[in-house]
Structures are given as C-alpha cells and as structure tokens.
Design an enzyme around this catalytic site. Structure first.
Site, mmCIF file in Angstrom:
data_model
loop_
_atom_site.group_PDB
_atom_site.id
_atom_site.type_symbol
_atom_site.label_atom_id
_atom_site.label_comp_id
_atom_site.label_asym_id
_atom_site.label_seq_id
_atom_site.Cartn_x
_atom_site.Cartn_y
_atom_site.Cartn_z
ATOM 1 N N ARG A 51 -8.362 111.702 5.907
ATOM 2 C CA ARG A 51 -8.964 112.490 6.984
ATOM 3 C C ARG A 51 -10.411 112.811 6.623
ATOM 4 N NH1 ARG A 51 -4.686 114.503 10.390
ATOM 5 N NH2 ARG A 51 -3.018 112.982 10.050
ATOM 6 N N GLU A 72 -12.630 114.921 7.352
ATOM 7 C CA GLU A 72 -12.953 116.242 7.876
ATOM 8 C C GLU A 72 -13.761 117.005 6.839
ATOM 9 O OE1 GLU A 72 -8.973 117.459 8.442
ATOM 10 O OE2 GLU A 72 -8.786 116.567 10.442
ATOM 11 N N ARG A 75 -6.471 124.691 1.754
ATOM 12 C CA ARG A 75 -5.273 124.051 2.301
ATOM 13 C C ARG A 75 -5.490 122.606 2.735
ATOM 14 N NH1 ARG A 75 -3.652 127.926 6.993
ATOM 15 N NH2 ARG A 75 -2.914 126.153 8.199
ATOM 16 N N HIS A 76 -6.702 122.070 2.556
ATOM 17 C CA HIS A 76 -7.003 120.731 3.044
ATOM 18 C C HIS A 76 -7.447 119.792 1.920
ATOM 19 C CE1 HIS A 76 -7.472 122.952 6.928
ATOM 20 N NE2 HIS A 76 -6.897 121.850 7.381
ATOM 21 N N GLU A 89 1.358 125.738 7.712
ATOM 22 C CA GLU A 89 2.012 124.569 8.323
ATOM 23 C C GLU A 89 2.192 123.482 7.277
ATOM 24 O OE1 GLU A 89 0.562 120.616 10.343
ATOM 25 O OE2 GLU A 89 -0.468 122.384 11.132
ATOM 26 N N SER A 143 4.080 118.469 10.965
ATOM 27 C CA SER A 143 3.822 118.311 12.392
ATOM 28 C C SER A 143 4.731 117.190 12.880
ATOM 29 C CB SER A 143 2.352 117.951 12.639
ATOM 30 O OG SER A 143 2.082 117.872 14.014
ATOM 31 N N ARG A 149 0.836 120.145 0.118
ATOM 32 C CA ARG A 149 0.990 121.476 0.710
ATOM 33 C C ARG A 149 2.363 122.054 0.408
ATOM 34 N NH1 ARG A 149 -1.463 122.452 6.753
ATOM 35 N NH2 ARG A 149 -3.637 121.914 6.301
#
Length: 439
Positions: free
Chosen positions: A216, A218, A224-225, A362, A365, A413
């Site tokens: 990703r 981002e 958390r990423h 989370e 998903s 996670r």
C-alpha cells in the site's frame, strides 16, 4: 578450555546437541549446548556465560575461560546442576568450551538490556541484531504459529492454498495507493490485494486462501500501518450471505487462539500478554448503530463515512465491558465506504461488507462480493472505474460465478494486538514504512 579461534573445530560429537529448554531432563548429566553468547560476567576468576539458543537461555559457569564478545557462536560441554536462581532453574558447570564463530566487533545493541535503554528507532536500524532479543523473537514465533494455525484450520475445512501475482496491471480497489513500476516499458503496480485473483479462483476450487505480502503506497506515519504487510486472505463460494463468512472467521479465530495456547504459552508469559476468549458467536453491530453507540455512551462524534480510530477503541471497550468479548463485527457498511466489488443490499445504499475489530483496532475487512456480471458492470460504472483495466477480472463473471465472499486479516496487526505491541512495525521482522527500506 580454549577460545583461541573461530576456526577451532567443534567439540567431538560424542553427545547430541541438547536445547536449553530440555535441561531439566538431564539433571546431573553431561550435555552439549550450542548457541550464542547472550551475556558474560567475570567474578573473581569465575566466568559466567549465558548461552542463548532457539529455545531459551542457560547460565554456564567455568574458570579460566577467555570469553569472546557477546553474540559470538559458542559450544559448551558441561554438567547440568539444579540452581534455583539460574534461568530455567538449571546451571551448566563447564568442562569444555569452544568458540565456533567469534563476533569481530561489539554489538551495536546490548541485547539483554535493549528493552530499557535502546531507542525504538535504533532497534529497527539494527534489526538484524535486535531480532535476536528474547522478546523480539518471541513475537515473531507467535506470528509464525498464528500463520501455521491459519493454514491448518482452512485445510481442515476444505480450502485450497493459492498463489497470486504481486505484479499487476491495475489495482484491486482502485485509488492512488499503488506502488508503480516499469514492466518492460509498460506501467505496472505492486499488488495492493489478491482480491480479484482469489475471487477468480473461487471458480476453480470454491474455497481458497493465500498467505502473502501486499503493498500500500500510503504516506501514513501511524502505529497501525505498514506499506508492506502479510495478508491472510480467504475466499469461499456458494454462500447464502456474509453471515457464512463471519461464522467461518469466528471458527478460524477460535482455533488459532487454541493453537497459540497450546504452542506459545512461554512466549505469552515472557511478553506478559493474555490470549482472548473467542465467543461462540462474536457480537455484530451495523456501522450506523456503532456510530450512534459511541456517541450515546461516550460522547464521541464520528465524522466521515467509517469509524475513526477513537471510535474503534471505544466500541471495543464497550463490548469488552458489556459483553465480555474482545472481538466485535461491524456490519452493513455504506457503499461509499466499500470497494466496487462489495455486494449491495436492496436499495443500494448499504453493502454486505464488514470489519472485525479486536482490542480497539480493525484487524479484518471482508464481506460478500458481487457475483452477477451485469451487477458488477453497473458497480464499476458507479465507481467511475475503467472497465477495460478490469477486463481480466470481470470476464470470469460471464461464466456462472457462485455467490461468494471472504476476508483478509493483517498478520502484523493481529500479532501486535495479541501481544500488546504498541507499534505494528515491531510485529514484523523487517518492516517497510514510508521512511524505511533497510535493513
């Protein structure tokens, strides 16, 4: 006793190697240990060498030893003696000692003391050394067993493991969070998800899973990423609704936790962590009701189209306190908060998508996917995506794809939340974030 050279031959293999965790079975006997020099002390001519191997540490005691630098690979021959104050309750009285491979310079980190006096970023800079720490490797051992349990449970439920491309021509979810690369003169990307391929493979095996990294692009800088993480992906066909998918994940998590309890008790004790109980039916709450709940119970107003991190934390707090569950499914996500392949409910505003929250964050998903070709093409148009770029995916839906759904779990996670690790980067051996490409 000698330590002259790393080229010194190993002790004669008259004894098979004993691991430190098994010393209790050899009290009073001679054993042969191999490992790393974890720590050393010299007290008035008596040398203490703490040997670390894959299973733990052991205190070894001798005289006249010239101990090498910490982290050297060593071999010890000695007699096991019960000792209440020694690690594991046993000590090795050294009769012979060899250096198998001497460290050529002092370690940049003092591994036994990293937890107290090392900057967290420094631990990542020297990850090739810091990973040797007892707590650091314990976290990765838990993750390895978690993945093993994931494989075993899905295999038992009739799933087939697949392997999908990580170089792709388009993103699975659209958007700009894709790493670009040149593919023989053509634009290509690193896969942000195996989503489209695992759906295609439902048409082959009906039930499939994959364990592989995803990417990703981002530019976040949060605890958390990650920009590369290990995704545990599942997809299953011939479902009635997303409820079948949630029930599968419920069973899967229960078996993973049972496996960790059986195989990682020492690691959880070392890290001061507790395993959650997975209820036979993890609670469910629609997204809109979840937003109302955190506002009503805690006065927290949620903006945007999803739950923000604080709302996730508060919702988990509520279900832990009121229902005794560390897990909660958030269901019925609006279409605007879900990718184009999410199956819409009647009316078109909501989808059969869900997230699974665990201890405030989370970790999953998922949901039911669109399986009807005409509905899929309408959805691609609604999301203003290029149907040509998705042709390799959408073509399969012309040939009778069954109702299906699935989910993905971020391994790091989940590991971090299980073990109380504050930053997800420390739940991966060699993390990749916006500022880190090495080691």
């Amino acid at each position: 006793m000698t330590t002259e050279s790393q080229h010194q031959p190993a002790l004669p293999p008259t004894l098979t190697r004993t691991l430190t965790r098994d010393l209790g079975a050899h009290d009073g006997q001679q054993v042969r240990l191999q490992g790393f020099l974890h720590a050393r002390r010299d007290l008035g001519g008596v040398q203490f060498a703490v040997l670390r191997d894959v299973s733990g540490v052991a205190q070894c005691v001798g005289k006249g030893l010239h101990l090498p630098l910490p982290e050297s690979s060593i071999e010890v021959l000695g007699t096991v003696k019960a000792h209440a104050k020694a690690p594991g309750g046993y000590e090795i009285q050294i009769s012979d000692f060899r250096v198998l491979s001497a460290a050529t310079q002092a370690s940049p980190l003092e591994i036994p003391k990293m937890e107290w006096n090392v900057n967290p970023e420094t631990m990542l800079d020297y990850r090739y050394v810091s990973l040797r720490g007892l707590k650091e490797r314990a976290a990765l051992k838990v993750q390895a067993e978690l993945v093993r349990a994931f494989h075993e449970h899905l295999n038992a439920e009739g799933f087939t493991e697949i392997s999908t491309p990580k170089i792709v021509s388009a993103g699975a979810e659209g958007g700009a969070n894709l790493f670009k690369l040149d593919y023989f003169g053509e634009q290509a990307y690193l896969a942000q998800s195996p989503q489209l391929y695992k759906q295609i493979m439902v048409g082959v095996f009906e039930r499939v899973y994959e364990v592989a990294p995803v990417y990703r692009a981002e530019e976040h800088a949060t605890s958390r990423h990650l920009n590369e993480y290990l995704s545990l992906d599942v997809e299953m066909g011939f479902i009635d609704s997303e409820e079948d998918v949630m029930q599968l994940e419920n069973r899967l998590l229960a078996n993973i936790m049972a496996h960790l309890k059986a195989h990682c008790a020492a690691e959880f004790t070392l890290l001061g962590a507790t395993l959650p109980e997975v209820l036979p039916l993890i609670p469910r709450i629609p997204l809109l009701e979840a937003r109302e709940l955190v506002n009503r119970e805690y006065g927290h107003v949620v903006g945007g189209k999803d739950l923000d991190p604080e709302a996730e934390r508060l919702l988990c707090q509520y279900y832990t306190e009121k229902h005794g569950s560390d897990f909660v499914f958030v269901t019925k996500y609006p279409r605007a908060a879900r990718p184009f392949y999410a199956y819409p409910e009647e009316g078109g505003e909501l989808t059969r998508g869900f997230d699974l929250l665990f201890r405030g964050i989370e970790i999953t998903s998922g949901g039911q996917r669109i399986h009807d070709y005409s509905m899929l093409m309408e959805s691609i148009a609604t999301y203003k995506l290029d149907p040509e770029s998705l042709a390799g995916y959408s073509e399969v839906f012309k040939y009778g794809m069954p109702p299906h759904g699935g989910f993905a779990i971020g391994a790091e996670r989940l590991t971090a939340r299980l073990l109380g690790i504050a930053n997800v980067r420390y739940a991966r051996a060699f993390p990749r974030d916006r500022n880190r490409l090495t080691p």
